[in-house]
Design an enzyme around this catalytic site. Structure first.
Site, PDB file in Angstrom:
ATOM      1  CG  ASP A   1      24.535  34.380  46.589  1.00  0.00           C
ATOM      2  OD1 ASP A   1      24.888  34.527  47.784  1.00  0.00           O
ATOM      3  OD2 ASP A   1      24.874  35.175  45.691  1.00  0.00           O
TER       4      ASP A   1
ATOM      5  CD  GLN B   1      24.922  35.856  51.458  1.00  0.00           C
ATOM      6  OE1 GLN B   1      25.874  35.258  51.011  1.00  0.00           O
ATOM      7  NE2 GLN B   1      24.779  36.081  52.757  1.00  0.00           N
ATOM      8  CG  HIS B   2      25.325  41.405  51.484  1.00  0.00           C
ATOM      9  ND1 HIS B   2      25.328  41.101  52.829  1.00  0.00           N
ATOM     10  CD2 HIS B   2      26.404  40.774  50.948  1.00  0.00           C
ATOM     11  CE1 HIS B   2      26.361  40.321  53.094  1.00  0.00           C
ATOM     12  NE2 HIS B   2      27.021  40.105  51.986  1.00  0.00           N
TER      13      HIS B   2
END
Length: 481
Positions: free
Chosen positions: A239, A81-82
């Protein structure tokens, strides 16, 4: 290739360190082939990776799967992520991706929180209070430090979006991963144009948010992968949302994931909005919510302590009052991005094994401190805590979580839950089933249960006290040290 009953699907996990691919039988959940290839990540405060390496790793992992991958009818990508992926007009990376554990944007996070009216406003609008992990702060950092790169950007993507886009030629994402950007409003389930304007990001550069169960596209020609043209591509997701799918998670069941980072989360039907910022109010990949707390320092930090001490990671000895906060990469929970590791209580008779156990205790303490906030108030405390991730197989991790949580602990036997969740998402495209229901049919959460033991309140209280006393020191920036 083993005999199969139903159509095959591919689930992918593109994580911080590597990309893994599983070919799964839709009818039974049997993994019939797998592959894996590594990535490189820069070190220091700036954690970056070249997205082209992710594609190369995906190609290698799929080729390792052999003929089974060629027979797949659908594919889905789960990813870290991110991360901020910036692409030029040709779809090539403008610069390496800024990863979730890059903490350089901590000043931008503080500024954005203030500019929008404080933490409560952020939580109410986006479900989360942005930290240095969030994509919006990374874009703000990039705009401030590399304006020439920003001017070259024609598309902004998350890691899983990048790989999905290379498969389909389309710019898409999903609600689960979009909810970790800081520019997706959880109340309206749409991009927040006011926040985008504050950071100077044109919404036209962002991907379309694909609905749960919707096809994101089909595999195009010229991809160099062992898929047939027209193979269905699912939306994919972040994820943690993928792992929740992989477990077939129902509301109220807590999960602790022990990997490079540590997370605790649970599915909820209530939209979260924690103004303290401890809990991120993420969406899941199905239409519910996935309140989650994340730490930066988990298995990698404890393994580093073991290496410094010259010990095997299992060589722990009972603690005798030592506190070790293993914040080797700064920390997100608690929010101390500039902190470093801290040791308190060292004495002449302290052993290396006791120091190692203290590192485990410090890492687990951070996760358990957020667990009550993650769970709904009416969640059943007797429900086993599902322990997943690489650390879940370690006896020292299992026993530390068991002792400090006071809960029964279940260790699912299924491995690679992110890739399995992505595979379940792909399978749902073919069968019309909810992806979590697919995973429950595959019985992915099955595994041994360790009975609850009395919670070690004394250790938890001691660590909390040291953390409170040391907060001013841990909160200092590098410039003030």
């Amino acid at each position: 290739m083993p005999a199969v009953e139903g159509p095959l699907v591919v689930g992918v996990d593109t994580s911080t360190q590597s990309t893994k691919a599983l070919v799964v039988d839709t009818a039974t959940g049997q993994v019939v082939a797998s592959g894996q290839a590594p990535h490189t990540v820069s070190s220091g405060a700036g954690r970056e990776s070249d997205p082209r390496q992710w594609w190369e790793a995906l190609c290698e992992a799929l080729h390792q799967c052999g003929d089974a991958a060629r027979e797949a009818a659908a594919v889905s990508i789960g990813g870290q992520q991110h991360g901020l992926v910036t692409l030029d007009a040709q779809g090539d990376p403008v610069r390496p991706a800024l990863l979730w554990n890059d903490v350089r944007s901590a000043p931008q996070a503080r500024r954005l929180i203030e500019e929008l009216g404080g933490s409560r406003t952020w939580a109410e609008r986006t479900g989360s209070v942005p930290s240095a992990s969030f994509t919006v702060t990374k874009w703000a950092w990039l705009a401030e430090h590399e304006p020439e790169a920003v001017r070259a950007v024609k598309a902004v993507r998350l890691p899983h979006d990048y790989l999905t886009g290379r498969l389909t030629g389309e710019g898409t994402t999903d609600r689960g991963d979009a909810s970790g950007t800081g520019w997706w409003a959880s109340g309206t389930e749409a991009y927040d144009e006011d926040i985008l304007a504050r950071v100077g990001l044109d919404p036209a550069l962002l991907p379309r948010v694909v609905r749960p169960g919707e096809v994101a596209g089909t595999v195009r020609d010229g991809h160099g992968l062992p898929f047939s043209k027209g193979t269905l591509v699912a939306a994919g997701t972040g994820d943690n949302a993928a792992a929740a799918l992989g477990l077939g998670l129902r509301p109220g069941v807590p999960v602790m994931s022990l990997g490079t980072s540590g997370t605790v989360y649970a599915v909820s039907q209530r939209r979260p909005a924690d103004p303290t910022g401890t809990v991120a109010g993420f969406a899941d990949a199905r239409g519910d919510w996935l309140p989650l707390a994340c730490t930066l320092n988990c298995t990698l930090a404890v393994d580093r302590v073991a290496a410094l001490l010259g010990l095997d990671r299992e060589a722990v000895e009972p603690d005798t009052g030592i506190t070790l906060l293993p914040y080797l990469d700064g920390e997100r929970t608690p929010n101390l991005p500039h902190s470093s590791g801290l040791l308190y209580g060292l004495r002449h008779d302290t052993t290396a094994g006791q120091l190692l156990q203290a590192a485990y205790d410090g890492a687990v303490h951070s996760l358990l401190g957020a667990l009550d906030l993650v769970l709904d108030a009416d969640a059943d405390p007797s429900v086993p805590l599902l322990l997943i991730g690489g650390g879940a197989r370690g006896t020292a991790w299992q026993q530390t979580v068991r002792r400090l949580s006071g809960r029964p602990v279940q260790i699912p036997e299924a491995r690679e839950l992110v890739a399995l969740g992505a595979a379940a998402q792909a399978a749902g495209l073919l069968t019309g089933e909810d992806a979590a229901a697919v995973a429950r049919r595959w019985d992915t959460a099955a595994g041994p249960v360790l009975d609850a033991v009395q919670r070690d309140e004394a250790t938890l209280a001691r660590i909390t006290g040291v953390l409170s006393d040391a907060a001013p020191l841990l909160g200092r920036t590098a410039e003030t040290r």
